[in-house]
Design a protein around this motif. Structure first.
Motif, PDB file in Angstrom:
ATOM      1  N   LEU A  27       0.828  -1.210   0.000  1.00 59.04           N
ATOM      2  CA  LEU A  27       0.000   0.000   0.000  1.00 59.04           C
ATOM      3  C   LEU A  27       0.869   1.270   0.000  1.00 59.04           C
ATOM      4  CD1 LEU A  27      -3.035   0.826   0.255  1.00 59.04           C
ATOM      5  CD2 LEU A  27      -2.627   1.058   2.710  1.00 59.04           C
ATOM      6  N   HIS A  28       0.556   2.186  -0.887  1.00 63.47           N
ATOM      7  CA  HIS A  28       1.313   3.442  -0.970  1.00 63.47           C
ATOM      8  C   HIS A  28       0.503   4.474  -1.734  1.00 63.47           C
ATOM      9  CE1 HIS A  28       2.032   1.530  -4.853  1.00 63.47           C
ATOM     10  NE2 HIS A  28       2.316   2.726  -5.328  1.00 63.47           N
ATOM     11  N   LYS A  29       1.000   5.699  -1.785  1.00 63.64           N
ATOM     12  CA  LYS A  29       0.445   6.740  -2.641  1.00 63.64           C
ATOM     13  C   LYS A  29       1.597   7.573  -3.181  1.00 63.64           C
ATOM     14  CE  LYS A  29      -1.185   8.591   1.720  1.00 63.64           C
ATOM     15  NZ  LYS A  29      -2.337   8.940   2.527  1.00 63.64           N
ATOM     16  N   HIS A  30       1.328   8.386  -4.186  1.00 64.97           N
ATOM     17  CA  HIS A  30       2.402   9.124  -4.854  1.00 64.97           C
ATOM     18  C   HIS A  30       2.188  10.611  -4.564  1.00 64.97           C
ATOM     19  CE1 HIS A  30       2.874   5.688  -8.010  1.00 64.97           C
ATOM     20  NE2 HIS A  30       2.390   5.239  -6.884  1.00 64.97           N
ATOM     21  N   LEU A  31       2.654  11.046  -3.413  1.00 57.99           N
ATOM     22  CA  LEU A  31       2.267  12.389  -2.952  1.00 57.99           C
ATOM     23  C   LEU A  31       2.988  13.531  -3.672  1.00 57.99           C
ATOM     24  CD1 LEU A  31       1.810  11.762   0.873  1.00 57.99           C
ATOM     25  CD2 LEU A  31       0.050  12.076  -0.869  1.00 57.99           C
ATOM     26  N   SER A  82      -4.656   6.023  -2.038  1.00 60.82           N
ATOM     27  CA  SER A  82      -3.897   4.860  -1.550  1.00 60.82           C
ATOM     28  C   SER A  82      -4.189   3.648  -2.425  1.00 60.82           C
ATOM     29  CB  SER A  82      -4.305   4.523  -0.114  1.00 60.82           C
ATOM     30  OG  SER A  82      -3.706   5.427   0.759  1.00 60.82           O
ATOM     31  N   HIS A  83      -3.140   2.943  -2.814  1.00 60.86           N
ATOM     32  CA  HIS A  83      -3.332   1.784  -3.683  1.00 60.86           C
ATOM     33  C   HIS A  83      -2.212   0.769  -3.469  1.00 60.86           C
ATOM     34  CE1 HIS A  83      -0.781   4.581  -5.895  1.00 60.86           C
ATOM     35  NE2 HIS A  83      -0.287   3.545  -6.546  1.00 60.86           N
ATOM     36  N   GLN A  84      -2.466  -0.424  -3.918  1.00 62.91           N
ATOM     37  CA  GLN A  84      -1.497  -1.519  -3.838  1.00 62.91           C
ATOM     38  C   GLN A  84      -1.896  -2.531  -4.898  1.00 62.91           C
ATOM     39  OE1 GLN A  84      -3.021  -2.923   0.257  1.00 62.91           O
ATOM     40  NE2 GLN A  84      -2.656  -4.836  -0.851  1.00 62.91           N
TER      41      GLN A  84
HETATM   42 FE   LIG Z   1       1.680   3.220  -7.228  1.00 60.08          FE
END
Ligand SMILES: [Fe+2]
Length: 231
Positions: A111-115, A189-191
């Motif tokens: 899980l992460h996001k690209h801030l 948020s996505h994974q």
């Molecule tokens: Fe991503």
């Protein structure tokens, strides 16, 4: 009977990019060559997918093998902006970072996001039906009046939510096929799905950065790079 009103959606676009088999093969060859030249091998653990941006290959948009692909990407980004009624003609679209991912067996991307970015995408260059899909998580959960109600495994098991729908879901598996491109706000948020067996699945991702063309009387948005100065 009252009436329910739903507000504040997350909009994700799924579109297609059709490249010739020859073009796709060239891109795949480049990506597998990058994997062989990985510059940070200890970063990848057994359960994580190979992600090119962590291995020294975070600018594939500057690689001629991906030139035609990014021409098509621009069209899809404009399609996304226009779909949510954003005037793309007043904006400049940049790709700031782009990379490939390779998933084998049960490898996944946590899980992460690209801030640091505005819009991101995943394009499936090589994917069979059973390979992992993207999983989106809603952090706002406006309707979750009881904390834990939507994502708790135990409340799920007891079926406190009788039927999942848009009003009570904070996680969604977004199914896609080879040649599909999925565009979403980078802050989402996505994974990738865990515990799914992948068959050498290859995707391309990028971070899209958007600036205003003309900032006169425009307080927000990012200003055009040509007016920036390194100090
Ligand atoms: Fe991503």
């Amino acid at each position: 009977m009252g009436q329910i009103f739903n507000f504040f959606p997350l909009s994700v676009l799924k579109s297609k990019i059709h490249l010739s088999e020859d073009q796709k093969k060239k891109m795949l060859d480049e990506i597998f060559a990058m994997e062989k030249e990985s510059k940070n091998e200890e970063y990848k653990n057994k359960s994580s997918a190979w992600t090119g941006d962590t291995q020294g290959f975070e600018y594939i948009h500057n690689n001629p093998a991906f030139e035609d692909f990014f021409i098509e990407v621009k069209k899809v980004i404009i399609e996304y902006l226009e779909a949510i009624e954003v005037d793309s003609k007043q904006l400049n679209i940049f790709v700031q970072r782009s990379w490939a991912t390779i998933s084998n067996e049960k490898e996944n991307i946590a899980l992460h996001k690209h801030l640091q970015s505005h819009l991101s995408f995943a394009y499936y260059l090589k994917k069979i039906q059973s390979d992992a899909n993207l999983l989106f998580i809603d952090e706002t959960k406006h309707n979750e009046f009881l904390p834990g109600l939507f994502l708790s495994p135990t409340s799920n098991k007891k079926q406190i939510i009788k039927k999942r729908n848009i009003s009570n879901s904070a996680a969604i598996v977004f199914e896609a096929q080879e040649n599909d491109i999925v565009v979403f706000p980078s802050k989402t948020s996505h994974q990738t799905q865990p515990n799914i067996k992948n068959n050498n699945r290859v995707s391309i991702s990028a971070d899209i950065f958007i600036t205003a063309k003309d900032t006169e009387n425009l307080e927000n948005l990012v200003t055009p790079f040509e007016n920036w100065k390194s100090i």
